[in-house]
Design an enzyme around this catalytic site. Structure first.
Site, PDB file in Angstrom:
ATOM      1  N   HIS A   1       3.753  -1.074  -5.082  1.00 13.97           N
ATOM      2  CA  HIS A   1       3.438  -2.170  -6.440  1.00 13.97           C
ATOM      3  C   HIS A   1       1.930  -2.027  -6.503  1.00 13.97           C
ATOM      4  O   HIS A   1       1.517  -3.113  -7.070  1.00 13.97           O
ATOM      5  CB  HIS A   1       4.017  -3.756  -6.119  1.00 13.97           C
ATOM      6  CG  HIS A   1       5.197  -3.508  -5.571  1.00 13.97           C
ATOM      7  ND1 HIS A   1       5.748  -3.541  -4.189  1.00 13.97           N
ATOM      8  CD2 HIS A   1       6.439  -3.326  -6.333  1.00 13.97           C
ATOM      9  CE1 HIS A   1       7.161  -3.457  -4.097  1.00 13.97           C
ATOM     10  NE2 HIS A   1       7.430  -3.403  -5.267  1.00 13.97           N
TER      11      HIS A   1
ATOM     12  N   HIS B   1       2.461  -6.958   1.420  1.00 14.58           N
ATOM     13  CA  HIS B   1       3.424  -7.556   0.205  1.00 14.58           C
ATOM     14  C   HIS B   1       4.924  -7.248   0.658  1.00 14.58           C
ATOM     15  O   HIS B   1       5.634  -8.140   0.840  1.00 14.58           O
ATOM     16  CB  HIS B   1       2.904  -6.910  -1.225  1.00 14.58           C
ATOM     17  CG  HIS B   1       3.916  -7.210  -2.193  1.00 14.58           C
ATOM     18  ND1 HIS B   1       4.511  -6.249  -3.185  1.00 14.58           N
ATOM     19  CD2 HIS B   1       4.248  -8.428  -2.635  1.00 14.58           C
ATOM     20  CE1 HIS B   1       5.141  -6.940  -4.120  1.00 14.58           C
ATOM     21  NE2 HIS B   1       5.172  -8.259  -3.663  1.00 14.58           N
TER      22      HIS B   1
END
Lengths: 173, 820
Positions: free
Chosen positions: A122, A103
């Site tokens: 995250h 990501h």
């Protein structure tokens, strides 16, 4: 009739691809003095075969920090103690993954309680027993996994990666 | 084996690639992106002077780099008729997301129509009509002529009440100011259509009527307020999954204490500390987990209430806060009215609320303290209230919404930094229409359709088959009615237009329904339709919308729509043109005149006619000015254009003037009355399992594009249902098994996802999934304003089959991040 059409179609495609090659050849000929030694580029990158460790170095659920295909691409070798579809080695339980989150590139941490890689950035998590499938998260791809080969001596080699690594537009720089 | 793309390098964006402003067209947050395009026979290089990023791409790039893109951010698409490479990547300079991409938005490129790379080939490319027993392509003029003739024929017979419409009212994909105006001008301007509903509910109503009636517009703060708040109150919002980058980029910094400096700069000597958060949700979500990881359990209060009892909790908060004298007296006197009435009417003791909600008295008291107890030195606590579908699609929507706004008003938290009482939002917003000409409450359109009302149905980017309540019964009735028309059409040669229109109108008189589906993909309801009209989506047309802090941006057109697809606003305009022509042919001159004013050639024409011409501050806003404002845009309403920039409005009501006629906000009487929707109480007693439902991170809305995406469908080929492992043992089911969920409303299917954090007998199912429609088991019961209640649904569960082939490789581990 149908079969005949298909053959014509196939022939046409072959012809077109042949023409393409011929054209490329013509260009190459025109600039031969400078390009004569250049090999045509491959469709995929060429992966090095790198020894990452030996099966005897691996203990169940104790990740071995490695890097592949070069020193700037951290990863991990894991012995899961359980045969998995992509597992290498005598017990079919050795897997290797990139440890850079696909990501945003945060370093993943292994949680041995459920054999997942977890991202502190995250909250994405990937299942090491399911080919690096993202259990939940923000990445738009599953975790890049190494193609492993184990030789007669038990040396574990990485010889490829199945997804693009974070932070590079070519897996081999 | 998990799905892998086997892509090990991507073309590099060259220095001279074209650059476009893009706002993600999926959720309310509206993250900023940039699209880069360049010719297929060119590519950039690794040297800094050879690529768009100006860096050496021969080296590994670091964490959070702007110089990387995932395979999902790349594609080959058509631009002005030519294939081009495209990269759509998050924009680091956008204040909304600061370079973050969600698992949805970061797939925009891959979710684009590409014949070269075989992505989203499901997209509609041509108008299609029912011909010779199946859908077949035709020209725009032919399709629109048929639609216009049948629509006019039905209006001739039944008046405009014979025309039923389902239409988006939002921004982003399948919406936007251009398209809401185009459809709105047609149905509320040229015509006065009353039998119209919105994409996710069965009537033309607001999801948040109460807050509006109180004079408090629902998007009243800015995303920065989540960084400034002392306490965030999150009600029925699973923000990490459904407003992902708002949560990650603006809530998390506050929970981590990273916004303390910003608070000090803004608030001077007032004491500041990292935020606390109160989360009201019967389910322990990934949002709760992430908050605990970041802020520590002592700063996170998860109030796992009995499903549907929010109202009692909010009334108890108001009662306790008023008793303690923690109300903002100055603000209340200057800007509100009827507090005393509301406090008296809504009086609820902590003990009574505890009994109803299942919480403890201490939990309710402590949460009220977190909301309103003054800070050290007596400064008012800054509390931001955020709510979404858990409240909106929950029990007693109107009163519950009002009760939460009561607490926000009483504590003086609207219009102030660190405050706000806002819906979190689903889609972006982008509403510009003449007023709805129907009554309040609006007509329950789905019910009328089931009852054989109406003759023609125009559907704009809605799929009732997936996203309505009482869905199974709706589908049964709808199929029967549309089949009558299909059979009639099949009996006439297609080229005999008069004969065809007559056959259709005759079938309609016998209870048939003629359905026209405008969409970007073939939908489930489209299976029943007689005409499909192919629409363009964001990026294939220029599109304007605003996000959850009213931030308006222009997405520039960066690629061609598939085939003959057109923007919705232009489809509406061309339909108006055809209706005008048919009416003139029939000598109905006066009525035909009402269809003038649809001579738009581009979406920009529709924008200038609609938003620019009609909306507050719209006269200042043009495409050119928006383009110059880039991915940051401005916050609506625009108040000025100065030094080449649009000046917006950071917070609404900052001057203490509210939307009531006298400029005041009005407190609301909101008494608790149990499960409000008819039949829900009995359903809760009859069936053992709560079938809570909602979205999940990886899927956008009803999966209309995701259903054709390998990455998503590999992860969830069927909708999951989260079940407690002990309940699984009772039901004799294993991870991945397919189960039937059934009650008196209907039945559907889901895939078992073992979830130890799920409470006993409380399941959670992915909603609106094409392979298992949760709405099938939702009762037709609505509130007094025809708002559905999806969340409080109870049903039985039984096993259908062991995990099918496409499921066996899946992981069913906990979705909660662990620190390892």
């Amino acid at each position: 009739m149908q079969r005949c059409d298909r053959m014509i179609d196939a022939g046409r495609r072959k012809f077109l691809s042949g023409a393409g090659l011929a054209a490329a050849g013509a260009v190459a000929a025109a600039v031969a003095p400078t390009q004569a030694k250049a090999a045509p580029p491959s469709a995929r990158v060429d992966y090095p075969s790198n020894r990452l460790g030996n099966v005897h170095d691996l203990k169940v659920d104790e990740p071995l920090q490695v890097s592949y295909p070069d020193g700037d691409a951290p990863g991990v070798l894991l012995k899961l103690g359980k045969r998995v579809p992509t597992g290498a080695g005598p017990d079919g339980d050795i897997v290797g993954f990139s440890t850079v989150c696909p990501h945003k590139g945060f370093p993943l941490a292994y949680d041995k309680s459920d054999r997942t890689m977890n991202c502190p950035g995250h909250y994405s998590r990937f299942d090491c027993e399911a080919g690096g499938q993202q259990v939940w998260g923000q990445a738009t791809q599953n975790l890049p996994q190494y193609v492993l080969r184990v030789d007669d001596k038990g040396d574990v080699f990485a010889e490829g990666v199945d997804e693009l690594l974070y932070g590079r537009l070519s897996n081999v720089l | 084996m998990a799905y892998k793309r086997q892509i090990d390098r991507l073309p590099i964006v060259p220095k001279d690639a074209k650059e476009f402003n893009v706002t993600c067209h999926y959720c309310i947050v509206g993250c900023g992106y940039k699209a880069y395009t360049w010719p297929t026979n060119k590519q950039g290089g690794t040297a800094p002077d050879q690529n768009k990023f100006g860096v050496d791409l021969g080296k590994q790039q670091g964490t959070e780099t702007a110089a990387w893109y995932a395979p999902s951010m790349y594609n080959i698409v058509k631009q002005n008729g030519e294939d081009v490479h495209i990269v759509i990547k998050p924009d680091k300079d956008c204040v909304v997301n600061s370079g973050l991409g969600s698992v949805r938005g970061a797939r925009m490129a891959e979710m684009s129509y590409s014949r070269a790379r075989n992505t989203e080939l499901q997209r509609l490319t041509d108008p299609m009509v029912w011909r010779y027993g199946q859908m077949q392509p035709t020209s725009w003029d032919d399709a629109l002529d048929l639609v216009a003739r049948v629509t006019v024929g039905v209006i001739n017979d039944q008046g405009e009440d014979g025309l039923f419409v389902s239409a988006f009212d939002h921004g982003g994909a399948g919406g936007g100011y251009e398209n809401t105006w185009g459809t709105g001008k047609l149905y509320f301007g040229a015509m006065k259509v009353k039998n119209i509903r919105i994409h996710n509910r069965p009537a033309y109503n607001s999801e948040v009527h109460a807050t509006r009636d109180m004079g408090v517009g629902e998007l009243n703060n800015c995303y920065e307020d989540a960084e400034l708040a002392d306490t965030i109150v999150a009600v029925g919002t699973n923000a990490l999954e459904t407003q992902t980058n708002y949560f990650l980029n603006h809530w998390i910094p506050n929970l981590r204490g990273l916004s303390d400096a910003k608070k000090k700069a803004e608030f001077g000597s007032e004491p500041v500390e990292p935020s606390r958060i109160v989360i009201v949700d019967p389910r322990r979500t990934v949002t709760v987990n992430a908050c605990e990881v970041e802020a520590g359990k002592d700063r996170v209060m998860h109030l796992a209430i009995n499903s549907g009892t929010d109202l009692a909790l909010f009334n108890a908060w108001l009662t306790y806060i008023a008793e303690k004298g923690w109300v903002d007296k100055g603000f209340i006197a200057a800007s509100t009215k009827d507090l005393d009435k509301a406090v008296a009417a809504n009086k609820t003791s902590l003990e009574d609320a505890a009994k109803i909600t299942g919480l403890t008295v201490d939990q309710i008291r402590k949460s009220a303290e977190w909301i309103a107890q003054p800070k050290q030195g007596g400064a008012r606590r800054r509390t931001m209230f955020a709510y979404e579908k858990g409240l909106i699609w929950g029990n007693d929507n109107y009163r519950t919404n009002g009760a939460l706004v009561n607490v926000a008003l009483a504590t003086g938290n609207i219009g102030r930094p660190g405050g706000g009482c806002v819906r979190m939002g689903g889609h972006q917003e982008g509403y510009s229409r003449p007023d709805y000409p129907g009554p309040r409450p609006a007509f329950y359109v789905d019910k009328l359709l089931i009852e054989n009302k109406g003759g023609v149905h125009h559907i704009w980017a809605c799929d009732h088959y997936k996203t309505t309540l009482n869905a199974l019964k709706f589908k049964q009735a709808y199929k029967k009615r549309t089949d009558l028309v299909k059979d009639a059409m099949s009996a006439v040669p297609y080229g005999d237009r008069d004969g065809m229109v007559n056959a259709i109108l005759t079938a309609i008189k016998r209870g048939g329904l003629f359905a026209v589906d405008v969409d970007i993909v073939p939908t489930k309801i489209g299976q029943a339709a007689h005409v499909w009209l192919p629409a363009a989506t964001a990026g294939e047309m220029s599109l304007t919308s605003m996000n959850g802090e009213r931030r308006m941006r222009l997405t520039e057109r960066y690629m061609d729509p598939p085939g003959q697809a057109m923007p919705d606003c232009l489809i509406a305009a061309r339909l108006a043109n055809h209706m005008e022509r048919v009416l003139r042919e029939q000598g109905k001159t006066k009525y035909a005149d009402q269809f003038e004013g649809f001579d738009w050639k581009t979406e920009e024409d529709a924008f200038m006619d609609g938003y620019h011409g009609h909306e507050k501050g719209g006269q200042l806003v043009t495409y050119e000015r928006l383009r110059a404002m880039g991915t940051n845009g401005f916050q609506e309403p625009a108040v000025d254009f100065k030094d080449g920039k649009l000046v917006g409005t950071k917070r609404l009501f900052a001057d203490g003037k509210f939307g009531g006629k006298d400029g005041k906000a009005t407190f609301m009487e909101t008494k608790w009355r149990g499960l409000q929707a008819p039949g829900k109480e009995a359903e809760s007693k009859k069936w053992p399992y709560l079938i809570n439902n909602g979205r999940t991170n990886i899927v956008w809305q009803n999966a209309y594009l995701d259903q054709d995406n390998e990455f998503v469908m590999d992860r969830f080929p069927y909708p999951f249902i989260q079940i407690n492992p002990q309940d699984m043992a009772d039901l004799k089911v294993k991870a991945g098994d397919l189960v039937e969920v059934y009650n008196d409303n209907g039945s559907t299917q889901a895939m078992v996802y073992p979830t130890p954090t799920a409470r006993r007998k409380q399941t959670f199912m992915m909603f609106a999934n094409p392979n298992g429609v949760q709405g099938n088991v939702v009762s037709p019961g609505v509130n007094e304003l025809v708002i559905p209640n999806y969340k409080q649904t109870w049903a039985g569960i039984r096993k259908i089959a062991d995990a099918p082939g496409g499921v066996r490789h899946l992981t069913f581990k906990s979705q909660d991040y662990t620190a390892g």
